[in-house]
Motif scaffolding. Structure first.
Motif, PDB file in Angstrom:
ATOM      1  N   PHE A 171      30.204  47.171  34.326  1.00  0.00           N
ATOM      2  CA  PHE A 171      31.602  47.043  34.749  1.00  0.00           C
ATOM      3  C   PHE A 171      31.803  45.722  35.492  1.00  0.00           C
ATOM      4  CE2 PHE A 171      29.188  49.222  38.002  1.00  0.00           C
ATOM      5  CZ  PHE A 171      29.515  48.525  39.152  1.00  0.00           C
ATOM      6  N   LYS A 172      33.061  45.357  35.676  1.00  0.00           N
ATOM      7  CA  LYS A 172      33.446  44.204  36.470  1.00  0.00           C
ATOM      8  C   LYS A 172      34.600  44.586  37.388  1.00  0.00           C
ATOM      9  CE  LYS A 172      31.090  40.373  35.607  1.00  0.00           C
ATOM     10  NZ  LYS A 172      30.440  39.582  36.678  1.00  0.00           N
ATOM     11  N   ILE A 173      34.579  44.050  38.598  1.00  0.00           N
ATOM     12  CA  ILE A 173      35.672  44.224  39.551  1.00  0.00           C
ATOM     13  C   ILE A 173      36.490  42.935  39.573  1.00  0.00           C
ATOM     14  CG2 ILE A 173      36.307  44.611  41.961  1.00  0.00           C
ATOM     15  CD1 ILE A 173      35.061  47.065  40.805  1.00  0.00           C
ATOM     16  N   ALA A 174      37.778  43.032  39.244  1.00  0.00           N
ATOM     17  CA  ALA A 174      38.689  41.887  39.325  1.00  0.00           C
ATOM     18  C   ALA A 174      39.459  41.979  40.640  1.00  0.00           C
ATOM     19  CB  ALA A 174      39.655  41.890  38.145  1.00  0.00           C
ATOM     20  N   MET A 175      39.418  40.909  41.431  1.00  0.00           N
ATOM     21  CA  MET A 175      39.962  40.932  42.791  1.00  0.00           C
ATOM     22  C   MET A 175      41.040  39.860  42.947  1.00  0.00           C
ATOM     23  SD  MET A 175      37.714  40.792  46.304  1.00  0.00           S
ATOM     24  CE  MET A 175      37.089  39.124  45.977  1.00  0.00           C
ATOM     25  N   LEU A 228      53.491  26.906  38.488  1.00  0.00           N
ATOM     26  CA  LEU A 228      53.586  28.317  38.111  1.00  0.00           C
ATOM     27  C   LEU A 228      52.644  28.651  36.955  1.00  0.00           C
ATOM     28  CD1 LEU A 228      57.458  28.838  38.323  1.00  0.00           C
ATOM     29  CD2 LEU A 228      55.738  29.759  39.882  1.00  0.00           C
ATOM     30  N   GLU A 229      52.573  27.777  35.963  1.00  0.00           N
ATOM     31  CA  GLU A 229      51.685  28.027  34.834  1.00  0.00           C
ATOM     32  C   GLU A 229      50.214  27.971  35.253  1.00  0.00           C
ATOM     33  OE1 GLU A 229      52.878  25.149  31.942  1.00  0.00           O
ATOM     34  OE2 GLU A 229      54.400  26.473  31.065  1.00  0.00           O
ATOM     35  N   GLY A 230      49.943  27.235  36.318  1.00  0.00           N
ATOM     36  CA  GLY A 230      48.571  27.127  36.811  1.00  0.00           C
ATOM     37  C   GLY A 230      48.004  28.439  37.293  1.00  0.00           C
ATOM     38  N   ILE A 231      48.878  29.407  37.620  1.00  0.00           N
ATOM     39  CA  ILE A 231      48.405  30.721  38.076  1.00  0.00           C
ATOM     40  C   ILE A 231      47.502  31.359  37.028  1.00  0.00           C
ATOM     41  CG2 ILE A 231      49.141  33.079  38.644  1.00  0.00           C
ATOM     42  CD1 ILE A 231      51.720  31.870  39.791  1.00  0.00           C
ATOM     43  N   LEU A 232      47.845  31.193  35.754  1.00  0.00           N
ATOM     44  CA  LEU A 232      47.118  31.859  34.678  1.00  0.00           C
ATOM     45  C   LEU A 232      45.696  31.342  34.510  1.00  0.00           C
ATOM     46  CD1 LEU A 232      49.928  32.153  31.984  1.00  0.00           C
ATOM     47  CD2 LEU A 232      49.229  33.832  33.705  1.00  0.00           C
ATOM     48  N   ARG A 233      45.382  30.214  35.118  1.00  0.00           N
ATOM     49  CA  ARG A 233      44.026  29.663  35.015  1.00  0.00           C
ATOM     50  C   ARG A 233      43.130  30.068  36.185  1.00  0.00           C
ATOM     51  NH1 ARG A 233      47.242  25.232  33.540  1.00  0.00           N
ATOM     52  NH2 ARG A 233      46.975  24.281  35.604  1.00  0.00           N
ATOM     53  N   LEU A 234      43.695  30.821  37.119  1.00  0.00           N
ATOM     54  CA  LEU A 234      42.961  31.149  38.337  1.00  0.00           C
ATOM     55  C   LEU A 234      42.161  32.441  38.168  1.00  0.00           C
ATOM     56  CD1 LEU A 234      45.654  30.178  40.997  1.00  0.00           C
ATOM     57  CD2 LEU A 234      43.681  28.852  40.211  1.00  0.00           C
ATOM     58  N   ARG A 235      41.138  32.366  37.323  1.00  0.00           N
ATOM     59  CA  ARG A 235      40.238  33.501  37.087  1.00  0.00           C
ATOM     60  C   ARG A 235      38.810  32.989  37.024  1.00  0.00           C
ATOM     61  NH1 ARG A 235      40.036  36.116  32.830  1.00  0.00           N
ATOM     62  NH2 ARG A 235      40.013  38.271  33.571  1.00  0.00           N
ATOM     63  N   GLY A 236      37.909  33.624  37.791  1.00  0.00           N
ATOM     64  CA  GLY A 236      36.517  33.196  37.772  1.00  0.00           C
ATOM     65  C   GLY A 236      35.794  33.571  39.046  1.00  0.00           C
ATOM     66  N   GLY A 237      34.871  32.718  39.460  1.00  0.00           N
ATOM     67  CA  GLY A 237      34.076  32.974  40.654  1.00  0.00           C
ATOM     68  C   GLY A 237      34.685  32.358  41.897  1.00  0.00           C
ATOM     69  N   GLU A 239      34.778  29.452  42.907  1.00  0.00           N
ATOM     70  CA  GLU A 239      35.452  28.172  42.700  1.00  0.00           C
ATOM     71  C   GLU A 239      36.964  28.331  42.556  1.00  0.00           C
ATOM     72  OE1 GLU A 239      34.732  29.931  38.674  1.00  0.00           O
ATOM     73  OE2 GLU A 239      33.533  29.673  40.509  1.00  0.00           O
ATOM     74  N   VAL A 240      37.425  29.548  42.201  1.00  0.00           N
ATOM     75  CA  VAL A 240      38.859  29.792  42.061  1.00  0.00           C
ATOM     76  C   VAL A 240      39.573  29.600  43.394  1.00  0.00           C
ATOM     77  CG1 VAL A 240      40.590  31.579  41.548  1.00  0.00           C
ATOM     78  CG2 VAL A 240      38.593  31.309  40.075  1.00  0.00           C
ATOM     79  N   CYS A 241      38.880  29.884  44.494  1.00  0.00           N
ATOM     80  CA  CYS A 241      39.492  29.704  45.818  1.00  0.00           C
ATOM     81  C   CYS A 241      39.890  28.246  46.028  1.00  0.00           C
ATOM     82  CB  CYS A 241      38.524  30.150  46.906  1.00  0.00           C
ATOM     83  SG  CYS A 241      38.208  31.926  46.941  1.00  0.00           S
ATOM     84  N   ASP A 242      39.002  27.306  45.691  1.00  0.00           N
ATOM     85  CA  ASP A 242      39.301  25.881  45.846  1.00  0.00           C
ATOM     86  C   ASP A 242      40.428  25.459  44.912  1.00  0.00           C
ATOM     87  OD1 ASP A 242      37.303  25.621  47.752  1.00  0.00           O
ATOM     88  OD2 ASP A 242      35.769  25.175  46.248  1.00  0.00           O
ATOM     89  N   GLN A 243      40.419  25.976  43.683  1.00  0.00           N
ATOM     90  CA  GLN A 243      41.473  25.648  42.724  1.00  0.00           C
ATOM     91  C   GLN A 243      42.831  26.132  43.214  1.00  0.00           C
ATOM     92  OE1 GLN A 243      40.199  27.401  39.027  1.00  0.00           O
ATOM     93  NE2 GLN A 243      38.221  26.316  39.039  1.00  0.00           N
ATOM     94  N   ALA A 244      42.864  27.324  43.812  1.00  0.00           N
ATOM     95  CA  ALA A 244      44.116  27.869  44.319  1.00  0.00           C
ATOM     96  C   ALA A 244      44.629  27.065  45.507  1.00  0.00           C
ATOM     97  CB  ALA A 244      43.917  29.332  44.715  1.00  0.00           C
ATOM     98  N   MET A 245      43.719  26.623  46.365  1.00  0.00           N
ATOM     99  CA  MET A 245      44.116  25.801  47.509  1.00  0.00           C
ATOM    100  C   MET A 245      44.764  24.487  47.049  1.00  0.00           C
ATOM    101  SD  MET A 245      43.624  27.143  50.510  1.00  0.00           S
ATOM    102  CE  MET A 245      42.619  28.246  51.520  1.00  0.00           C
ATOM    103  N   GLU A 246      44.288  23.931  45.933  1.00  0.00           N
ATOM    104  CA  GLU A 246      44.849  22.682  45.418  1.00  0.00           C
ATOM    105  C   GLU A 246      46.212  22.897  44.775  1.00  0.00           C
ATOM    106  OE1 GLU A 246      41.972  21.225  42.686  1.00  0.00           O
ATOM    107  OE2 GLU A 246      40.459  20.780  44.230  1.00  0.00           O
ATOM    108  N   LEU A 280      43.572  35.811  40.232  1.00  0.00           N
ATOM    109  CA  LEU A 280      44.803  35.689  41.013  1.00  0.00           C
ATOM    110  C   LEU A 280      46.053  35.981  40.196  1.00  0.00           C
ATOM    111  CD1 LEU A 280      43.917  32.662  43.297  1.00  0.00           C
ATOM    112  CD2 LEU A 280      43.924  35.097  43.853  1.00  0.00           C
ATOM    113  N   THR A 281      45.882  36.338  38.914  1.00  0.00           N
ATOM    114  CA  THR A 281      47.020  36.838  38.137  1.00  0.00           C
ATOM    115  C   THR A 281      47.234  38.323  38.398  1.00  0.00           C
ATOM    116  OG1 THR A 281      45.749  37.500  36.177  1.00  0.00           O
ATOM    117  CG2 THR A 281      46.424  35.191  36.318  1.00  0.00           C
ATOM    118  N   MET A 282      46.259  38.981  39.025  1.00  0.00           N
ATOM    119  CA  MET A 282      46.342  40.415  39.273  1.00  0.00           C
ATOM    120  C   MET A 282      47.101  40.676  40.563  1.00  0.00           C
ATOM    121  SD  MET A 282      43.329  43.202  39.659  1.00  0.00           S
ATOM    122  CE  MET A 282      43.118  42.700  41.345  1.00  0.00           C
TER     123      MET A 282
END
Length: 401
Positions: A171-175, A228-237, A239-246, A280-282
């Motif tokens: 299984f995987k947990i999406a947060m 707004l479209e950048g939200i859909l790319r915010l999935r992963g480990g 490193e997503v935290c740094d991408q979201a901050m940018e 972060l799309t969830m």
């Protein structure tokens, strides 16, 4: 549902269901299914107990004006009924709201944090063609009185251990975090509440095509559209935290990402981050959750087997303003679909005895039961009746002629 007509005295005709029919959305659990359900329940509750969570039970019926209104379930999905005084009641649609009521009343003097677990059936009304169950089981926990990243990480880590205990192999947990999306939407669409809600609805439904189309229809700058479209790319480990901050400079969004990063660090300390990804799309139910949210997906299934998150505003509706977080396993889905390490129920020993040796046979059955074994007894119809080949119902047959 198949129906038939019945004529009453006086010529009046009424439509009634056949005797073997049942309402849409409910089911019968035959013995082998009950064995598996109870084993999942027992294993998961024992796991939760080892983490310090104590089991609670609440009524199946609650007042609509309190628990019904406070629940995360939309009004049209509640089962409502009237008592003899004309007061509207509801069948509980989740366990979080009833537990919030108890924590705010019977447990109001207990020191915080409070850790509670449960296993219960809940009820939600769905359209018949949706094929969803109206009555189903949940097994979960609530952690009340702690708003730290460590508390959020604890419920995620416990969800992981509970899925393992339930027999879910892969299984995987999406947060995600509700605050990030709220902050980013407020930054780009300040005051445009209807458009914000429409975008959130697309994300809640996992309708990414509709989300992109809705963005294209917005009156925003090209830079805002890219944001707004950048939200859909915010999935992963992590490193997503740094991408979201940018992606955003909004204070709430950045504070939310900072909190989520700290949760991830605690999960790393637990040694369970391999089971987790940041998505972060969830958004979860955006009218209910206030912070971190998560869902667990089994490899065998295409829909969640657990979900949870932070709901800091709920207990306020019952007069106790304290934070809370928790999760629930969707036990029915685990029971029906997941092939895991749930043990097969032990078969009983069949003890057959003649009338002359009845006492010996029954005493032997009693000894086996005291030893923790299951025993079934059956009287022989004749003193010399031969032993029959026993079926898969029994572990073995012992005969007293």
């Amino acid at each position: 549902m198949k129906m038939y007509e019945l004529e009453l005295a006086g010529g009046k005709r009424v439509t009634k269901p056949k005797g073997f029919e049942k309402p849409v959305g409910v089911r019968d659990y035959v013995p082998y299914a009950v064995d598996k359900l109870r084993m999942i329940e027992r294993n998961v509750l024992e796991c939760m107990s080892r983490w310090g969570y104590r089991q609670i039970m609440t009524p199946t019926m609650e007042f609509y004006e309190t628990v019904g209104v406070a629940s995360s379930t939309s009004d049209q999905k509640l089962f409502k009924l009237l008592n003899h005084r004309g007061t509207t009641l509801v069948l509980r649609s989740d366990m979080t709201s009833p537990i919030a009521r108890v924590v705010s009343s019977l447990l109001k003097e207990d020191p915080l944090p409070i850790r509670l677990s449960y296993h219960a059936n809940v009820f939600r009304a769905f359209e018949e063609e949706a094929g969803r169950e109206a009555e189903f089981f949940q097994t979960g926990v609530e952690l009340v009185g702690d708003d730290s990243p460590d508390a959020d990480a604890e419920v995620v880590a416990l969800a992981i251990e509970s899925l393992k205990a339930a027999g879910v192999a892969t299984f995987k947990i999406a947060m995600g975090h509700v605050g990030f999306l709220n902050g980013l939407f407020e930054e780009v669409l300040n005051g445009r509440d209807n458009e914000q809600e429409a975008l959130k609805k697309h994300l809640l439904d996992r309708d990414y095509v509709g989300f992109r189309k809705a963005i294209q229809d917005l009156v925003v700058t090209d830079l805002q559209r890219i944001e707004l479209e950048g939200i859909l790319r915010l999935r992963g480990g992590k490193e997503v935290c740094d991408q979201a901050m940018e992606l955003t400079g909004h204070a709430l969004a950045r504070e939310s990402i900072s909190h989520l990063c700290k949760v991830w660090e605690v999960l790393e300390a637990y040694g369970v981050s391999e089971h987790v990804l940041i998505d972060l799309t969830m958004i979860g139910d955006f009218s209910y959750y206030t912070g971190m949210t998560f869902e667990g997906y089994a490899a065998e299934l295409g829909f969640p087997v657990c979900s949870g998150g932070r709901y800091d505003n709920l207990l306020r509706q019952f007069g106790r303003d304290v934070p809370a977080t928790g999760f629930a396993l969707k036990t029915n889905r685990i029971l029906d679909e997941v092939k895991g390490n749930v043990e097969e129920a032990k078969r009983p020993v069949l003890i057959k005895y003649s009338p002359a040796r009845r006492k010996e046979g029954l005493e032997h059955a009693a000894r086996l039961r005291k030893e923790g074994k299951a025993a079934v007894t059956q009287i022989l119809q004749g003193d010399n009746e031969e032993q029959e080949a026993f079926s898969g119902l029994y572990d073995q047959v012992e005969t007293f002629y």
